[in-house]
Design an enzyme around this catalytic site. Structure first.
Site, mmCIF file in Angstrom:
data_model
loop_
_atom_site.group_PDB
_atom_site.id
_atom_site.type_symbol
_atom_site.label_atom_id
_atom_site.label_comp_id
_atom_site.label_asym_id
_atom_site.label_seq_id
_atom_site.Cartn_x
_atom_site.Cartn_y
_atom_site.Cartn_z
ATOM 1 N NE ARG A 103 6.399 -4.179 -37.514
ATOM 2 C CZ ARG A 103 6.583 -4.139 -36.549
ATOM 3 N NH1 ARG A 103 7.134 -5.258 -35.836
ATOM 4 N NH2 ARG A 103 5.170 -3.787 -35.206
ATOM 5 C CG ASP A 123 24.731 -9.160 -54.088
ATOM 6 O OD1 ASP A 123 23.799 -9.781 -54.953
ATOM 7 O OD2 ASP A 123 25.031 -8.627 -53.967
ATOM 8 C CE1 TYR A 152 24.499 -1.758 -56.252
ATOM 9 C CE2 TYR A 152 24.327 -1.649 -53.554
ATOM 10 C CZ TYR A 152 23.469 -1.057 -55.072
ATOM 11 O OH TYR A 152 22.749 -0.544 -55.191
ATOM 12 C CE LYS A 188 19.189 -4.076 -59.099
ATOM 13 N NZ LYS A 188 20.431 -4.137 -57.887
HETATM 14 C C1 LIG Z 1 21.184 -2.800 -56.914
HETATM 15 C C2 LIG Z 1 21.701 -4.060 -55.938
HETATM 16 C C3 LIG Z 1 21.801 -4.348 -54.561
HETATM 17 C C4 LIG Z 1 21.001 -3.408 -54.431
HETATM 18 O O1 LIG Z 1 19.750 -3.907 -54.101
HETATM 19 P P1 LIG Z 1 18.421 -2.856 -54.322
HETATM 20 O O2 LIG Z 1 17.066 -3.942 -54.307
HETATM 21 O O3 LIG Z 1 18.735 -1.775 -55.225
HETATM 22 O O4 LIG Z 1 18.202 -1.882 -52.726
HETATM 23 C C5 LIG Z 1 23.155 -5.075 -54.239
HETATM 24 N N1 LIG Z 1 23.217 -6.473 -54.833
HETATM 25 C C6 LIG Z 1 24.094 -6.345 -56.850
HETATM 26 C C7 LIG Z 1 24.556 -6.426 -56.947
HETATM 27 C C8 LIG Z 1 22.889 -5.271 -56.890
HETATM 28 O O5 LIG Z 1 22.770 -5.437 -58.305
#
Ligand SMILES: *Cc1c(COP(=O)(O)O)cnc(C)c1O
Length: 373
Positions: free
Chosen positions: A47, A171, A99, A196
């Protein structure tokens, strides 16, 4: 080394013991301790620290141009850690188009923690400036935004934030370090849902935060990672590195395909509007051109008609899969307003596309026949 070279070698090493080219996955949760109580190799418990996770974090930090990277079990765990790292009483400015997971944290989670949020139009510097208070600690950016593909000027906003001693996080899930380098433009933190594009195959959940320099905020995020335990597991770290090795060629094709899809939809008689920063009439086109190396593989469009019409178009596609998420090799189509909370301002006739690696004419034909049906 160029970022594409670094990416191609992600998770590779010359293993001194075996000569293996690809780093192994270290699943061990615990590590040997010397008779004098020390840990000679620096690892105690997974961890806190894990060799596979560390390799992923070091690689992503290098690729983003940051001093530190902390990885998490999902993008939302990473998002949560950043906000949790702020002192109670802090004020955060978030985009009005973002998001929806972030909006959910703002509306439903962090009120009890004593953190307040304000939504700004990130395309308008004056709107952001007006919302800065003595309590403001953080400005959150997402550019292009989700799902309206608005472009925020990262450099101007970080300059404004610096004047007020405010941190900026970007982000970068949609852009990856290949299309946009927020830390070079002055941002303090970059966050990724590695679920993603970085992992890239719709089979890993993960998140990461990269800090330009060590700051009290980045140290607090590291403490939250270790103490709260929403860490990226070794197998996800390994799969993400495997995905990153092909990121540059995947993304090049996806961006090219997306540009072609955007142009096709922009000329389609049954489409009301297309949101893609690569189109020269997009309001953020010139800023996107300055701060991005390509315009990305995400876009959205509004059909002529209401929600029912948008649903029926999404129901007719054969190659585009109806699903949420993005960044995989397969193209996805989604009616966005119906997955977002009721407060969402997303137009009811909007469909969001994540463009994959298919042969581009197949994608165009699929959309054309779905629109005509
Ligand atoms: C999917 C997404 C998130 C969240 O991520 P997870 O891995 O689903 O928890 C945050 N920001 C953006 C722009 C996203 O597309």
């Amino acid at each position: 080394m160029h970022i594409e070279t670094l990416l191609a070698h992600t998770g590779c090493l010359d293993d001194p013991e075996t000569g293996a080219i690809v780093a192994p996955i270290h699943l061990s949760t615990t590590f040997h301790r010397n008779d004098d109580g020390t840990y000679p190799r620096g690892f105690i418990y997974s961890r806190d620290n894990n060799p596979t996770r560390n390799l992923f974090e070091q690689t992503l930090a290098l690729i983003e141009g940051g001093e530190d990277c902390t990885s998490f079990s999902s993008g939302m765990a990473a998002t949560h850690a950043i906000i949790q790292a702020l002192a109670p009483g802090s004020h955060v400015i978030i985009p009005d188009d973002v998001y929806h997971g972030l909006t959910n944290l703002a509306d439903n989670m962090f009120g009890n923690w004593g953190i307040s949020f304000d939504r700004a139009k990130m395309t308008n510097l004056d709107d952001i400036a007006q919302r800065i208070t003595p309590q403001t600690q953080l400005i959150w950016l997402e550019t292009p935004s989700n799902p309206m593909l608005q472009i925020a000027d990262i450099r101007s906003i970080t300059q404004l934030a610096k004047k007020h001693g405010v941190y900026v996080v970007v982000d970068s899930t949609w852009t990856t370090p290949l299309l946009q380098k927020p830390l070079d433009l002055g941002a303090d933190l970059v966050i990724h849902s590695v679920t993603k594009y970085l992992a890239g195959h719709s089979d890993v959940l993960g998140g990461a935060v990269v800090a330009r320099t060590h700051t009290p905020l980045s140290e607090a995020i590291r403490d939250i990672q270790k103490s709260c335990g929403a860490v990226m597991d070794p197998f996800s770290a390994w799969l993400t590195m495997r995905g990153m090795r092909s990121l540059s060629s995947r993304l090049k094709t996806q961006c090219q395909n997306a540009h072609a899809v955007a142009q096709f939809l922009a000329g389609h008689p049954l489409v009301e509007q297309v949101h893609y920063p690569g189109l020269s009439n997009h309001p953020g086109h010139s800023i996107a051109k300055l701060q991005m190396s390509h315009f990305g593989a995400m876009l959205s469009f509004q059909v002529i008609g209401k929600a029912r019409r948008a649903f029926s178009v999404a129901a007719q596609t054969k190659i585009f899969q109806r699903a949420t998420s993005l960044g995989g090799t397969e193209s996805l189509i989604e009616h966005r307003a119906s997955i977002e909370p009721e407060s969402s301002q997303t137009p009811e006739n909007l469909l969001r596309l994540s463009i994959g690696l298919e042969y581009v004419n197949d994608l165009l034909q699929d959309l054309d026949s779905a629109l005509k049906d």
